[in-house]
Write an enzyme that holds these catalytic residues in place. Structure first.
Site, PDB file in Angstrom:
ATOM      1  N   GLY A   1       1.102  -1.026  -0.241  1.00 44.14           N
ATOM      2  CA  GLY A   1      -0.079  -0.522  -0.715  1.00 44.14           C
ATOM      3  C   GLY A   1       0.658   1.436   0.227  1.00 44.14           C
ATOM      4  O   GLY A   1       1.499   1.712  -0.728  1.00 44.14           O
TER       5      GLY A   1
ATOM      6  N   TYR B   1     -11.484   2.261  15.427  1.00 43.40           N
ATOM      7  CA  TYR B   1     -10.118   2.717  14.297  1.00 43.40           C
ATOM      8  C   TYR B   1     -10.118   4.465  14.518  1.00 43.40           C
ATOM      9  O   TYR B   1      -9.136   5.331  13.937  1.00 43.40           O
ATOM     10  CB  TYR B   1     -11.190   2.554  12.950  1.00 43.40           C
ATOM     11  CG  TYR B   1      -9.652   3.328  11.744  1.00 43.40           C
ATOM     12  CD1 TYR B   1      -8.716   2.309  12.138  1.00 43.40           C
ATOM     13  CD2 TYR B   1     -10.234   3.490  11.138  1.00 43.40           C
ATOM     14  CE1 TYR B   1      -7.425   2.685  10.959  1.00 43.40           C
ATOM     15  CE2 TYR B   1      -9.569   4.648   9.814  1.00 43.40           C
ATOM     16  CZ  TYR B   1      -7.684   3.746   9.743  1.00 43.40           C
ATOM     17  OH  TYR B   1      -7.111   4.201   8.728  1.00 43.40           O
TER      18      TYR B   1
HETATM   19  P1  NDP Z   1      -2.176  -1.560   3.716  1.00 45.40           P
HETATM   20  O1  NDP Z   1      -2.403  -2.990   4.464  1.00 45.40           O
HETATM   21  O2  NDP Z   1      -1.733  -1.615   1.937  1.00 45.40           O
HETATM   22  O3  NDP Z   1      -0.740  -1.156   3.940  1.00 45.40           O
HETATM   23  C1  NDP Z   1      -0.171  -1.143   5.668  1.00 45.40           C
HETATM   24  C2  NDP Z   1       1.004  -1.410   5.747  1.00 45.40           C
HETATM   25  O4  NDP Z   1       1.174  -1.696   7.535  1.00 45.40           O
HETATM   26  C3  NDP Z   1       1.664  -3.019   5.709  1.00 45.40           C
HETATM   27  O5  NDP Z   1       3.030  -2.835   4.676  1.00 45.40           O
HETATM   28  C4  NDP Z   1       1.751  -4.279   6.625  1.00 45.40           C
HETATM   29  O6  NDP Z   1       2.768  -4.646   6.488  1.00 45.40           O
HETATM   30  C5  NDP Z   1       2.289  -2.829   7.846  1.00 45.40           C
HETATM   31  N1  NDP Z   1       1.866  -2.988   9.262  1.00 45.40           N
HETATM   32  C6  NDP Z   1       0.651  -3.346   9.911  1.00 45.40           C
HETATM   33  N2  NDP Z   1       0.537  -3.586  10.951  1.00 45.40           N
HETATM   34  C7  NDP Z   1       2.227  -3.532  11.092  1.00 45.40           C
HETATM   35  C8  NDP Z   1       2.846  -4.201  12.690  1.00 45.40           C
HETATM   36  N3  NDP Z   1       2.256  -4.010  13.913  1.00 45.40           N
HETATM   37  N4  NDP Z   1       4.490  -3.651  12.566  1.00 45.40           N
HETATM   38  C9  NDP Z   1       4.528  -3.156  11.107  1.00 45.40           C
HETATM   39  N5  NDP Z   1       3.566  -3.036  10.231  1.00 45.40           N
HETATM   40  C10 NDP Z   1       2.824  -3.210  10.071  1.00 45.40           C
HETATM   41  O7  NDP Z   1      -2.846  -0.404   4.443  1.00 45.40           O
HETATM   42  P2  NDP Z   1      -2.672   0.794   3.824  1.00 45.40           P
HETATM   43  O8  NDP Z   1      -2.089   0.957   2.850  1.00 45.40           O
HETATM   44  O9  NDP Z   1      -4.063   1.847   3.766  1.00 45.40           O
HETATM   45  O10 NDP Z   1      -2.318   1.733   4.873  1.00 45.40           O
HETATM   46  C11 NDP Z   1      -1.095   2.700   5.063  1.00 45.40           C
HETATM   47  C12 NDP Z   1      -1.558   3.846   6.777  1.00 45.40           C
HETATM   48  O11 NDP Z   1      -2.290   4.416   5.396  1.00 45.40           O
HETATM   49  C13 NDP Z   1      -2.606   3.261   8.031  1.00 45.40           C
HETATM   50  O12 NDP Z   1      -1.678   3.899   8.918  1.00 45.40           O
HETATM   51  C14 NDP Z   1      -3.903   3.508   7.111  1.00 45.40           C
HETATM   52  O13 NDP Z   1      -4.382   3.533   8.672  1.00 45.40           O
HETATM   53  C15 NDP Z   1      -3.700   4.507   6.405  1.00 45.40           C
HETATM   54  N6  NDP Z   1      -4.968   5.076   5.872  1.00 45.40           N
HETATM   55  C16 NDP Z   1      -5.374   4.029   4.509  1.00 45.40           C
HETATM   56  C17 NDP Z   1      -6.376   4.340   4.045  1.00 45.40           C
HETATM   57  C18 NDP Z   1      -7.024   3.635   2.432  1.00 45.40           C
HETATM   58  O14 NDP Z   1      -7.687   3.722   2.303  1.00 45.40           O
HETATM   59  N7  NDP Z   1      -6.056   3.310   2.988  1.00 45.40           N
HETATM   60  C19 NDP Z   1      -6.728   5.965   4.311  1.00 45.40           C
HETATM   61  C20 NDP Z   1      -6.492   6.998   5.353  1.00 45.40           C
HETATM   62  C21 NDP Z   1      -5.517   6.498   5.919  1.00 45.40           C
HETATM   63  P3  NDP Z   1       2.895  -6.338   7.437  1.00 45.40           P
HETATM   64  O15 NDP Z   1       1.319  -7.137   7.338  1.00 45.40           O
HETATM   65  O16 NDP Z   1       3.776  -6.977   6.581  1.00 45.40           O
HETATM   66  O17 NDP Z   1       3.618  -5.834   9.005  1.00 45.40           O
HETATM   67  C1  8X3 Z   2      -9.805   4.821   6.272  1.00 49.81           C
HETATM   68  C2  8X3 Z   2     -10.104   5.757   5.233  1.00 49.81           C
HETATM   69  O1  8X3 Z   2     -12.939   5.832   5.242  1.00 49.81           O
HETATM   70  O2  8X3 Z   2     -12.299   3.625   5.370  1.00 49.81           O
HETATM   71  O3  8X3 Z   2      -8.509   5.882   6.833  1.00 49.81           O
HETATM   72  O4  8X3 Z   2     -11.878   5.269   7.170  1.00 49.81           O
HETATM   73  S1  8X3 Z   2     -11.650   5.169   5.826  1.00 49.81           S
END
Ligand code: NDP
Ligand code: 8X3
Length: 275
Positions: A30, A170
């Site tokens: 991501g 969340y």
């Molecule tokens: P993904 O699930 O695609 O990626 C999440 C990443 O976080 C992975 O690389 C995972 O790696 C890592 N991760 C999760 N838990 C742990 C842990 N305990 N220790 C180390 N690494 C961890 O999600 P996104 O890229 O979407 O999310 C990234 C950030 O963006 C998050 O903080 C999310 O809340 C935020 N976000 C996402 C949005 C969306 O719509 N997608 C919108 C707004 C914010 P691994 O499992 O290999 O450890």
């Molecule tokens: C991730 C976006 O709208 O699912 O933070 O909360 S939403």
């Protein structure tokens, strides 16, 4: 599934980022994975963390084909305080502490009313999104203060601005990220260290698959019928924030897909056949 339009050509080395060292948590997928690409393209050296080391190793090899930058990868769970401290100690002893810390690792689990929520899910979200971010920051920030330079960029969310039904814990975790960003900025007044939050709306990543525990259909439905942000869109913004001149501190960046104007207003217009 809809896909966002492709990006303009890869950017060149950046005057403020070339040679800088950037640590990205959650770089195996991501937004974090895209950040690795965005920073490497701008000439930054990388320290990439996640639990899925195999993915980080593959990413490192791919990026090495494209960019002449130093890339270190670590298998690390940000919830493991001792592991975080040990990893930062190792970076310190090798003289490769980061100039930029991107606290991106995070997740959501479930979408339930609070009175039906899983306590295990709550703990996983709070331990990762809040305590993991704190452990990383507490370990790295003193070194930045000592050098009087550095930048912490937290990946928040629109979920940290507006609460939506069943988002409860969340939402609380992302409100906490926003509060901590503000708090750090206040505590670091008088230093040259900057603290920012980048707060996206819907981004098509593995996020929904994780939230719905592998229910692919439910996850795909989240992104159906409109054009969500891509992880590259968000990574470009994070790189922009990090690359601003040292006297410019971008506190907060809220970014939605054009088709989404609030957690409550999402314009789904594409039909299935349009993709
Ligand atoms: P993904 O699930 O695609 O990626 C999440 C990443 O976080 C992975 O690389 C995972 O790696 C890592 N991760 C999760 N838990 C742990 C842990 N305990 N220790 C180390 N690494 C961890 O999600 P996104 O890229 O979407 O999310 C990234 C950030 O963006 C998050 O903080 C999310 O809340 C935020 N976000 C996402 C949005 C969306 O719509 N997608 C919108 C707004 C914010 P691994 O499992 O290999 O450890
Ligand atoms: C991730 C976006 O709208 O699912 O933070 O909360 S939403």
């Amino acid at each position: 599934m809809t896909t966002a339009p492709s990006h303009p050509p890869t950017p060149a080395a950046h005057p403020h980022l070339e040679g800088a060292r950037v640590l990205v948590t959650g770089a195996s997928a991501g937004i974090g994975r895209s950040c690795a690409g965005a920073f490497a393209a701008r000439g930054a050296h990388l320290i990439l963390l996640a639990r899925r080391l195999d993915r980080l190793q593959t990413l490192r090899d791919e990026l090495h084909q494209l960019h002449d930058v130093d890339i270190r990868v670590f298998d690390l769970d940000v919830r493991d305080r001792t592991g975080v401290e040990g990893m930062v100690g190792r970076l310190a002893s090798e003289g490769v502490l980061p100039d930029v810390l991107v606290n991106n690792a995070g997740l959501s689990r479930g979408l339930d009313p609070l009175h039906e929520g899983s306590i295990q899910d709550w703990e996983e979200m709070l331990d990762t999104n809040v305590k993991g971010l704190l452990y990383m920051t507490r370990a790295i920030l003193p070194h930045m203060v000592e050098r009087d330079s550095g930048h912490v960029i937290n990946v928040g969310s629109i979920a940290g601005h507006i609460v939506y039904p069943r988002g409860n814990v969340y939402n609380a975790s992302k409100f906490a990220v926003r509060a901590l960003t503000e708090g750090m900025n206040l505590d670091l007044a008088g230093t040259r260290i900057r603290v920012s939050t980048v707060d996206p709306g819907l981004v098509e990543t593995e996020f929904s698959r994780v939230r719905f525990r592998g229910d692919e259909e439910r996850a795909e439905d989240v992104y159906r019928g409109y054009t969500p942000l891509s992880p590259d869109d968000v990574a470009d913004i994070i790189a922009y924030v990090a690359g601003a001149p040292p006297h410019v501190n971008i506190f907060q960046t809220v970014v939605y897909p054009t088709d989404q104007r609030s957690p409550y207003v999402l314009h789904r217009s594409h039909t299935e056949s349009e993709g």
